[in-house]
Design a protein around this motif. Structure first.
Motif, PDB file in Angstrom:
ATOM      1  N   THR A   1       0.570  -1.408   0.240  1.00 38.12           N
ATOM      2  CA  THR A   1       0.208   0.395  -0.050  1.00 38.12           C
ATOM      3  C   THR A   1       0.529   1.116   0.186  1.00 38.12           C
ATOM      4  O   THR A   1       0.608   2.233  -1.058  1.00 38.12           O
ATOM      5  CB  THR A   1      -0.975  -0.261   1.364  1.00 38.12           C
ATOM      6  OG1 THR A   1      -1.732  -1.069   1.701  1.00 38.12           O
ATOM      7  CG2 THR A   1      -1.895   1.103   1.482  1.00 38.12           C
ATOM      8  N   ALA A   2       1.583   1.765   0.877  1.00 41.85           N
ATOM      9  CA  ALA A   2       2.701   2.235   1.043  1.00 41.85           C
ATOM     10  C   ALA A   2       3.429   2.648  -0.220  1.00 41.85           C
ATOM     11  O   ALA A   2       3.791   3.770  -0.745  1.00 41.85           O
ATOM     12  CB  ALA A   2       3.732   2.261   1.890  1.00 41.85           C
TER      13      ALA A   2
ATOM     14  N   ALA B   1       2.477   1.877  -3.296  1.00 45.22           N
ATOM     15  CA  ALA B   1       1.006   1.917  -4.309  1.00 45.22           C
ATOM     16  C   ALA B   1       0.849   3.511  -4.426  1.00 45.22           C
ATOM     17  O   ALA B   1       0.864   4.528  -4.732  1.00 45.22           O
ATOM     18  CB  ALA B   1      -0.176   1.310  -3.942  1.00 45.22           C
ATOM     19  N   LEU B   2       1.278   3.776  -3.034  1.00 43.39           N
ATOM     20  CA  LEU B   2       1.135   5.509  -2.349  1.00 43.39           C
ATOM     21  C   LEU B   2       1.830   6.299  -2.759  1.00 43.39           C
ATOM     22  O   LEU B   2       2.348   7.408  -2.406  1.00 43.39           O
ATOM     23  CB  LEU B   2       0.081   5.726  -1.452  1.00 43.39           C
ATOM     24  CG  LEU B   2      -1.005   4.969  -1.536  1.00 43.39           C
ATOM     25  CD1 LEU B   2      -1.866   4.820   0.755  1.00 43.39           C
ATOM     26  CD2 LEU B   2      -1.838   5.822  -2.849  1.00 43.39           C
ATOM     27  N   GLY B   3       2.504   5.588  -3.404  1.00 44.02           N
ATOM     28  CA  GLY B   3       4.288   6.638  -3.517  1.00 44.02           C
ATOM     29  C   GLY B   3       4.819   6.402  -2.389  1.00 44.02           C
ATOM     30  O   GLY B   3       6.014   7.888  -2.259  1.00 44.02           O
ATOM     31  N   CYS B   4       4.942   6.129  -0.686  1.00 40.79           N
ATOM     32  CA  CYS B   4       5.671   6.230  -0.262  1.00 40.79           C
ATOM     33  C   CYS B   4       6.689   5.944   0.480  1.00 40.79           C
ATOM     34  O   CYS B   4       7.480   5.422  -0.727  1.00 40.79           O
ATOM     35  CB  CYS B   4       5.734   5.991   0.774  1.00 40.79           C
ATOM     36  SG  CYS B   4       2.958   7.068   1.258  1.00 40.79           S
ATOM     37  N   GLU B   5       7.463   6.662   0.633  1.00 39.58           N
ATOM     38  CA  GLU B   5       9.321   6.167   0.990  1.00 39.58           C
ATOM     39  C   GLU B   5       9.231   5.018   2.253  1.00 39.58           C
ATOM     40  O   GLU B   5       8.361   6.041   2.967  1.00 39.58           O
ATOM     41  CB  GLU B   5       9.672   7.381   1.573  1.00 39.58           C
ATOM     42  CG  GLU B   5      10.214   7.807   0.390  1.00 39.58           C
ATOM     43  CD  GLU B   5      10.907   9.221   0.849  1.00 39.58           C
ATOM     44  OE1 GLU B   5      10.970   9.344   1.811  1.00 39.58           O
ATOM     45  OE2 GLU B   5      10.466  10.488   0.163  1.00 39.58           O
TER      46      GLU B   5
ATOM     47  N   LEU C   1       5.817   3.638   8.854  1.00 41.21           N
ATOM     48  CA  LEU C   1       5.839   2.081   7.696  1.00 41.21           C
ATOM     49  C   LEU C   1       6.371   3.159   6.553  1.00 41.21           C
ATOM     50  O   LEU C   1       7.146   2.778   6.211  1.00 41.21           O
ATOM     51  CB  LEU C   1       5.167   1.031   7.477  1.00 41.21           C
ATOM     52  CG  LEU C   1       5.241   0.496   5.941  1.00 41.21           C
ATOM     53  CD1 LEU C   1       6.725  -0.905   6.802  1.00 41.21           C
ATOM     54  CD2 LEU C   1       3.872  -0.706   5.930  1.00 41.21           C
ATOM     55  N   GLY C   2       5.341   3.794   6.021  1.00 39.89           N
ATOM     56  CA  GLY C   2       5.443   5.005   4.793  1.00 39.89           C
ATOM     57  C   GLY C   2       5.269   6.846   4.855  1.00 39.89           C
ATOM     58  O   GLY C   2       4.490   6.430   5.883  1.00 39.89           O
ATOM     59  N   SER C   3       5.818   6.914   4.346  1.00 42.88           N
ATOM     60  CA  SER C   3       6.185   8.343   4.279  1.00 42.88           C
ATOM     61  C   SER C   3       5.731   9.411   2.851  1.00 42.88           C
ATOM     62  O   SER C   3       7.035   8.979   2.121  1.00 42.88           O
ATOM     63  CB  SER C   3       6.328   8.618   5.302  1.00 42.88           C
ATOM     64  OG  SER C   3       8.184   8.775   5.540  1.00 42.88           O
ATOM     65  N   SER C   4       5.353  10.530   3.306  1.00 43.26           N
ATOM     66  CA  SER C   4       5.723  11.727   1.714  1.00 43.26           C
ATOM     67  C   SER C   4       5.575  10.619   0.321  1.00 43.26           C
ATOM     68  O   SER C   4       5.963  10.923  -0.441  1.00 43.26           O
ATOM     69  CB  SER C   4       7.596  11.459   1.860  1.00 43.26           C
ATOM     70  OG  SER C   4       7.691  12.740   2.722  1.00 43.26           O
TER      71      SER C   4
ATOM     72  N   ARG D   1       1.825  10.377   5.272  1.00 45.26           N
ATOM     73  CA  ARG D   1       2.040   8.868   6.439  1.00 45.26           C
ATOM     74  C   ARG D   1       1.105   8.162   6.162  1.00 45.26           C
ATOM     75  O   ARG D   1       0.139   8.146   5.729  1.00 45.26           O
ATOM     76  CB  ARG D   1       2.186   8.969   8.047  1.00 45.26           C
ATOM     77  CG  ARG D   1       1.008   9.444   8.412  1.00 45.26           C
ATOM     78  CD  ARG D   1       1.312  10.096   9.976  1.00 45.26           C
ATOM     79  NE  ARG D   1       1.758   8.616  10.815  1.00 45.26           N
ATOM     80  CZ  ARG D   1       2.089   8.828  11.661  1.00 45.26           C
ATOM     81  NH1 ARG D   1       2.817   9.882  12.239  1.00 45.26           N
ATOM     82  NH2 ARG D   1       2.583   7.876  12.670  1.00 45.26           N
ATOM     83  N   ALA D   2       1.353   6.549   6.426  1.00 41.42           N
ATOM     84  CA  ALA D   2       0.791   5.483   6.423  1.00 41.42           C
ATOM     85  C   ALA D   2       1.263   4.881   6.501  1.00 41.42           C
ATOM     86  O   ALA D   2       2.225   4.473   7.195  1.00 41.42           O
ATOM     87  CB  ALA D   2       0.013   4.230   5.101  1.00 41.42           C
TER      88      ALA D   2
END
Ligand SMILES: [Zn+2]
Lengths: 96, 478
Positions: free
Chosen positions: B63-64, B66-70, B100-103, B113-114
């Motif tokens: 998910t992170a 797919a949402l383009g997160c780092e 877990l994921g951000s930006s 964030r995610a």
């Protein structure tokens, strides 16, 4: 030094009942202050470049395979509940 | 109203489609008998230890990404402490300072964030109203307690309610196509809160925001946000000010009510969860997951518009419906019809035919991708007209078959013999003299009865645009 109000607020958040007439509040204020003083003493060290330690064991990624295991029988799950009803844990309404 | 703008950020909780809970091996289920999927871990008994679900972590990383997160190289879980009956342990295990994921970014909206966490149990409030206020007892069902969640928090990049709804639809179809959640809002597997403030246009400072809680359909989200924006503007225009509050939107009455806030809700006393070790996904794992991501709606829509020249509306419909898009691409690969024409068939006539036949998707129908490609090709080449094409399509959906063979066997080809058509148009003009006069006088709409005559004569097989052209030519209009 942690004051009386702060002690009472922390106790309320933790759902702890303190006996205000027995000096418990003052005792807690002293003890909690002692703990914070100790933390302050650590805070005074030069820890430049030292990562915070959130865990003392040197392990990462302890994971479980996504496989269904046994659950409790409902009667067993509800057995310790003070007021079970309709197969559920009945509780006082949180906003009543 | 014109000199205010709204500033909206969304917080979305999504239940991950694992088989078991986040930290124990109880089965996940929706709508089961209460409290049949519990164990000492998810009931919060003392001395029990949580262990993270590998698949939930994987879904979280998918998910992170797919949402383009780092992806954080090392993230930890915290305890978020508060007392509420839907929380067995007195704390929720969640991620706090290192998610877990951000930006990231999805569409025009940046992702702040995610992070992963566990869901609370389900509370049913007893009492006359059924609403929380006024009831004196509640029932707790811990089947849901401990369900893996990913919480997605956007930056306040959204400016109106309709865009919030559209963006959420993009998010939902992205997560569905990833396969990380069924995102069923009615069942609560996708829940949305909105943070809303208003400010005068051009004002850089953000206004005081309110939180609109737990809206469970796209329509309610749009209406709820609209209502809250209107309430804030009205308040400020009347000289009042917006107070920080948590609001509930009642879709039945369209009214907003202030929810009483949880006591000391802001004071969660987070600290690192000592019973769970850090997550440190390896670069190999992240690369492997990234490589396996499917083409997601946003990319697909861009490709369809940019590379295939498909109209935006059709591209969006296909982007949101992976099964339809795959069918479209299979038909396109066979050649014979242009991308625009094919996309029009898939999102227009085919979608309508499937709806009419009660099929959830093209997979339920008898239509093959080669059948559609051939049909679209026949229409594009004007071998048959669009109306005949539509009729054949309905048959293909229910019975399958080869449209070329059907057209030949039943003589459905367009009447394209110019002399024959010209003769029929002459008769039509003679039969509809009034309409002919009106068309000649410039009333284009009057052409209907004349075209109708031609279609009856040809059993609907004449090419519409060609008929119109002939009529105008014969009336000396072109
Ligand atoms: Zn469990």
């Amino acid at each position: 030094m942690i004051d009386r109000d702060r002690v009472l607020q922390v106790a309320r958040l933790a759902r702890l009942r303190l006996d205000e007439s027995s000096g418990e509040v003052e005792q807690m204020a002293r003890e909690l202050s002692g703990i914070l003083d100790h933390v302050d003493a650590i805070g005074g060290l030069d820890l430049e470049g030292v990562e915070p330690t959130s865990h003392v064991v040197d392990l990462v990624n302890v994971l479980r395979v996504d496989r269904v295991g046994p659950s409790l029988r409902r009667e067993a799950a509800l057995a310790p509940a003070p007021d079970p009803a309709e197969g559920s844990f009945r509780v006082p309404s949180p906003q009543a | 109203m014109a000199d205010f703008e709204a500033v909206i950020g969304l917080e979305i909780h999504v239940q991950l489609a694992t088989k078991t809970k986040m930290f124990c091996s109880c089965e996940l289920s929706f709508g089961a008998e209460p409290n049949i999927h519990t164990c000492p871990v998810c009931l919060g008994h003392p001395g029990t230890l949580p262990v993270s679900n590998e698949q939930a972590i994987r879904f979280g990383i998918e998910t992170a990404l797919a949402l383009g997160c780092e992806i954080a190289p090392r993230s930890i879980f915290h305890r978020k402490n508060y007392f509420y009956p839907d929380l067995s342990k007195g704390y929720q295990i969640s991620q706090y300072d290192i998610p877990l994921g951000s930006s990231g970014r999805l569409g025009e909206v940046r992702i702040h964030r995610a992070h992963l966490e566990e869901d609370a149990a389900k509370l049913s409030h007893l009492g006359e109203s059924g609403r929380i206020d006024g009831s004196d007892a509640s029932l707790v069902d811990f089947n849901r307690g401990g369900t893996p969640l990913i919480e997605i928090v956007t930056e306040p990049d959204i400016r109106d309610a309709a865009i919030a709804r559209e963006w959420l639809q993009l998010l939902r179809s992205t997560l569905r196509q990833l396969g990380v959640s069924d995102c069923n809002m009615e069942e609560g597997s996708l829940r949305c809160d909105a943070n809303i403030s208003i400010r005068r246009r051009g004002e850089p400072e953000l206004g005081v925001k309110t939180e609109l809680k737990n809206m469970n359909s796209f329509r309610f989200i749009e209406r709820g946000i609209e209502a809250e924006i209107a309430r804030q503007i009205e308040l400020v225009e009347a000289g009042g000010r917006v107070d920080q509050a948590t609001m509930h939107f009642d879709p039945a009455s369209g009214s907003l009510t202030v929810l009483r806030s949880k006591e000391f809700a802001h004071d969660y006393r987070y600290f690192p969860e000592p019973d769970l070790v850090p997550l440190a996904p390896s670069l190999e794992l992240i690369a492997e997951i990234r490589a396996a991501l499917p083409e997601l709606p946003e990319t697909r829509i861009e490709r369809y518009i940019g590379e295939l020249g498909i109209p935006g509306d059709a591209a969006r419909v296909l982007g949101f419906d992976a099964a339809a898009a795959e069918f479209f691409e299979a038909a396109l690969a066979l050649g014979g019809a242009s991308p625009s024409a094919l996309s029009g068939w898939v999102t227009g006539e085919l979608a309508a035919a499937l709806r009419e036949a009660g099929h959830a998707g093209v997979g339920d129908s008898a239509l093959s991708s080669s059948g559609l490609a051939a049909l679209a090709g026949l229409v594009e080449a004007k071998t048959i007209n669009r109306r005949t094409g539509r009729e054949i399509l309905v048959r293909l959906v229910s019975q399958g078959g080869d449209p070329v063979a059907i057209v030949e066997a039943e003589g459905l080809g367009s009447v394209s013999d110019a002399d024959a058509l010209s003769e029929i148009v002459d008769r039509a003009l003679a039969a509809q003299p009034k309409a002919a006069d009106q068309v000649a006088a410039g009333n284009q709409k009057a052409v209907g009865p004349i075209v109708g005559f031609v279609m009856r004569e040809t059993k609907g097989r004449a090419d519409g645009p060609e008929v119109t052209r002939l009529i105008r030519a014969k009336l000396g209009l072109d």
